[in-house]
Design a protein around this motif. Structure first.
Motif, PDB file in Angstrom:
ATOM      1  N   UNK A  23      42.939  36.066  36.815  1.00  0.00           N
ATOM      2  CA  UNK A  23      43.397  35.032  35.873  1.00  0.00           C
ATOM      3  C   UNK A  23      44.901  34.786  35.952  1.00  0.00           C
ATOM      4  N   UNK A  24      45.647  35.767  36.426  1.00  0.00           N
ATOM      5  CA  UNK A  24      47.108  35.614  36.496  1.00  0.00           C
ATOM      6  C   UNK A  24      47.595  35.402  37.927  1.00  0.00           C
ATOM      7  N   UNK A  25      46.697  35.582  38.900  1.00  0.00           N
ATOM      8  CA  UNK A  25      47.108  35.480  40.304  1.00  0.00           C
ATOM      9  C   UNK A  25      48.152  36.521  40.661  1.00  0.00           C
ATOM     10  N   UNK A  26      48.122  37.655  39.946  1.00  0.00           N
ATOM     11  CA  UNK A  26      49.084  38.729  40.211  1.00  0.00           C
ATOM     12  C   UNK A  26      50.441  38.507  39.561  1.00  0.00           C
ATOM     13  N   UNK A  27      50.583  37.403  38.783  1.00  0.00           N
ATOM     14  CA  UNK A  27      51.856  37.139  38.088  1.00  0.00           C
ATOM     15  C   UNK A  27      51.764  37.695  36.665  1.00  0.00           C
ATOM     16  N   UNK A  54      30.604  34.290  30.813  1.00  0.00           N
ATOM     17  CA  UNK A  54      31.904  34.758  31.318  1.00  0.00           C
ATOM     18  C   UNK A  54      32.326  36.019  30.586  1.00  0.00           C
ATOM     19  N   UNK A  55      32.772  37.007  31.317  1.00  0.00           N
ATOM     20  CA  UNK A  55      33.444  38.155  30.712  1.00  0.00           C
ATOM     21  C   UNK A  55      34.890  38.039  31.163  1.00  0.00           C
ATOM     22  N   UNK A  56      35.751  37.665  30.219  1.00  0.00           N
ATOM     23  CA  UNK A  56      37.119  37.315  30.582  1.00  0.00           C
ATOM     24  C   UNK A  56      38.133  38.327  30.077  1.00  0.00           C
ATOM     25  N   UNK A  57      38.863  38.915  31.012  1.00  0.00           N
ATOM     26  CA  UNK A  57      40.026  39.736  30.658  1.00  0.00           C
ATOM     27  C   UNK A  57      41.180  38.780  30.368  1.00  0.00           C
ATOM     28  N   UNK A  58      42.384  39.315  30.249  1.00  0.00           N
ATOM     29  CA  UNK A  58      43.560  38.465  30.153  1.00  0.00           C
ATOM     30  C   UNK A  58      44.169  38.287  28.779  1.00  0.00           C
ATOM     31  N   UNK A  59      43.560  38.892  27.731  1.00  0.00           N
ATOM     32  CA  UNK A  59      44.106  38.709  26.379  1.00  0.00           C
ATOM     33  C   UNK A  59      45.507  39.300  26.257  1.00  0.00           C
ATOM     34  N   UNK A  60      45.707  40.485  26.799  1.00  0.00           N
ATOM     35  CA  UNK A  60      47.016  41.144  26.693  1.00  0.00           C
ATOM     36  C   UNK A  60      48.066  40.364  27.488  1.00  0.00           C
ATOM     37  N   UNK A  61      47.680  39.911  28.694  1.00  0.00           N
ATOM     38  CA  UNK A  61      48.602  39.111  29.515  1.00  0.00           C
ATOM     39  C   UNK A  61      48.946  37.796  28.806  1.00  0.00           C
ATOM     40  N   UNK A 156      36.685  46.023  31.282  1.00  0.00           N
ATOM     41  CA  UNK A 156      35.767  44.888  31.289  1.00  0.00           C
ATOM     42  C   UNK A 156      34.774  44.918  32.445  1.00  0.00           C
ATOM     43  N   UNK A 157      34.991  45.770  33.448  1.00  0.00           N
ATOM     44  CA  UNK A 157      33.989  45.915  34.512  1.00  0.00           C
ATOM     45  C   UNK A 157      32.711  46.490  33.915  1.00  0.00           C
TER      46      UNK A 157
END
Length: 377
Positions: A23-27, A54-61, A156-157
């Motif tokens: 989701x961040x492309x490593x950024x 969808x199981x979506x990570x990314x909340x902290x980012x 999330x895995x």
């Protein structure tokens, strides 16, 4: 018509797990341009008549980005703060992106506790299946704002494998920053080769899988392997592939999927056993001798007190425990017929002596085979 052709015309439920690195492309920020492409592919699957979760990570980012990258102490409270702020940002982003394709989404925040209790597990299953039935894409994340050890361990895995079980999925796609599972770490070894198909997960594969590759995520290849093992035992085909690959999600349902494909077990577990495998965290360990290990693994036998060498941890009757050999290798998970306190008194004893020792019994088995799931093949 061969099996593959038949499958291609069959409506399937696909769980797509998107890691923070995807989701961040490593950024350090959400890559919305890539997220819209992922949404487009999910919309394409729905157009073909399939269901998508969808199981979506990314909340902290997302929280860190929204708060303009604040300097915070490296603590659980900081992660929970960022998750609380970021979850709404993440879901708003997904909502606006799927709206471009006329698709509605529904948010589900889960913790391990929601799946530990059989009744809550079934409630979560009913909710996710209702969303799918009404053509809504469920977007699931761990409830990191209230979870404690889950942020580190309850990645999330593994959550996506549980979600696959909840919605009786046909396929689970674990999207990451790697093209799949390699014979060695491709970031370090130029000779590493992609493993395209896996029929069984053994110690060799577990040794190949390394740790988490990015600073933002919590799951590495090892947790993906763990998740793949849970899902395939529940009859779900699993793919590990690079989230940045072109048309990856759509290709997953074609005859030539990208990445590493894990074939489902030929004998998928029944629903109750799926819950034992995936739902509760274990409350304690039962260590058994080699004869009992062989009887459980090869003979499909129930576990008797005679084969128990030692009991560790505290658990009540009816709680899920881990069964290990004397070498500390996990061989099964199951529902204990006796509490740890009772079990300590009947270790190594014959079943007929249980009543004499305890003054009562709950049957001859310490764990009945119908309440037990074999872990190592």
């Amino acid at each position: 018509m061969d099996k593959k052709s038949a499958q291609s015309f069959q409506s399937q439920t696909v769980v797509v797990k998107l890691g923070t690195s995807v989701l961040t492309g490593g950024t350090l920020a959400l890559d919305r341009a890539h997220m819209v492409e992922l949404a487009r592919q999910c919309a394409e699957l729905k157009k073909q008549g399939h269901s998508v979760v969808l199981v979506s990570s990314g909340a902290i980012a997302a929280g860190r980005e929204h708060l303009a990258y604040p300097t915070l102490p490296n603590s659980m409270a900081s992660k929970q703060l960022l998750a609380a702020v970021g979850q709404s940002q993440l879901i708003q982003t997904w909502e606006s992106l799927f709206a471009l394709y006329g698709i509605k989404i529904g948010q589900m925040l889960l913790t391990r506790a929601d799946l530990e209790d059989r009744e809550r597990f079934l409630n979560a299953r009913d909710t996710i299946q209702a969303l799918i039935k009404h053509d809504i894409i469920p977007i699931v994340n761990e409830n990191d704002a209230v979870a404690t050890s889950e942020i580190k361990v309850g990645d999330n895995d593994n959550l996506s494998a549980l979600v696959g079980i909840l919605c009786s999925a046909d396929k689970l796609l674990l999207l990451t920053d790697q093209k799949g599972l390699f014979t060695a770490d491709p970031r370090k070894d130029p000779n590493a080769e992609l493993i395209t198909e896996v029929k069984t997960i053994d110690d060799t594969l577990r040794n190949i899988a390394g740790g988490s590759g990015t600073a933002l995520g919590t799951g590495g290849m090892a947790t993906k392997l763990q998740a793949a093992d849970i899902a395939r035992r529940a009859g779900i085909e699993v793919m590990i592939a690079a989230g940045s690959s072109v048309n990856l999600i759509v290709d997953a349902l074609s005859e030539t999927p990208q990445g590493t494909r894990f074939l489902p077990s030929e004998e998928a577990l029944e629903h109750r056993k799926r819950w034992i495998l995936a739902g509760p965290s274990t409350s304690g360990d039962i260590i058994i001798d080699q004869g009992a290990v062989t009887a459980v693994l090869k003979g499909g036998s129930s576990l008797l007190a005679k084969g128990v060498v030692k009991v560790s941890g505290e658990f009540a009757r009816g709680e899920v425990v881990c069964v290990k050999g004397v070498n500390n290798k996990v061989c099964a998970r199951g529902i204990a017929s006796y509490s740890s306190k009772d079990m300590a008194q009947i270790v190594g004893k014959h079943s007929k002596d249980i009543v004499k020792i305890l003054g009562y019994d709950y049957g001859t088995e310490v764990i009945h085979r119908d309440d037990m799931v074999i872990i190592h093949e």
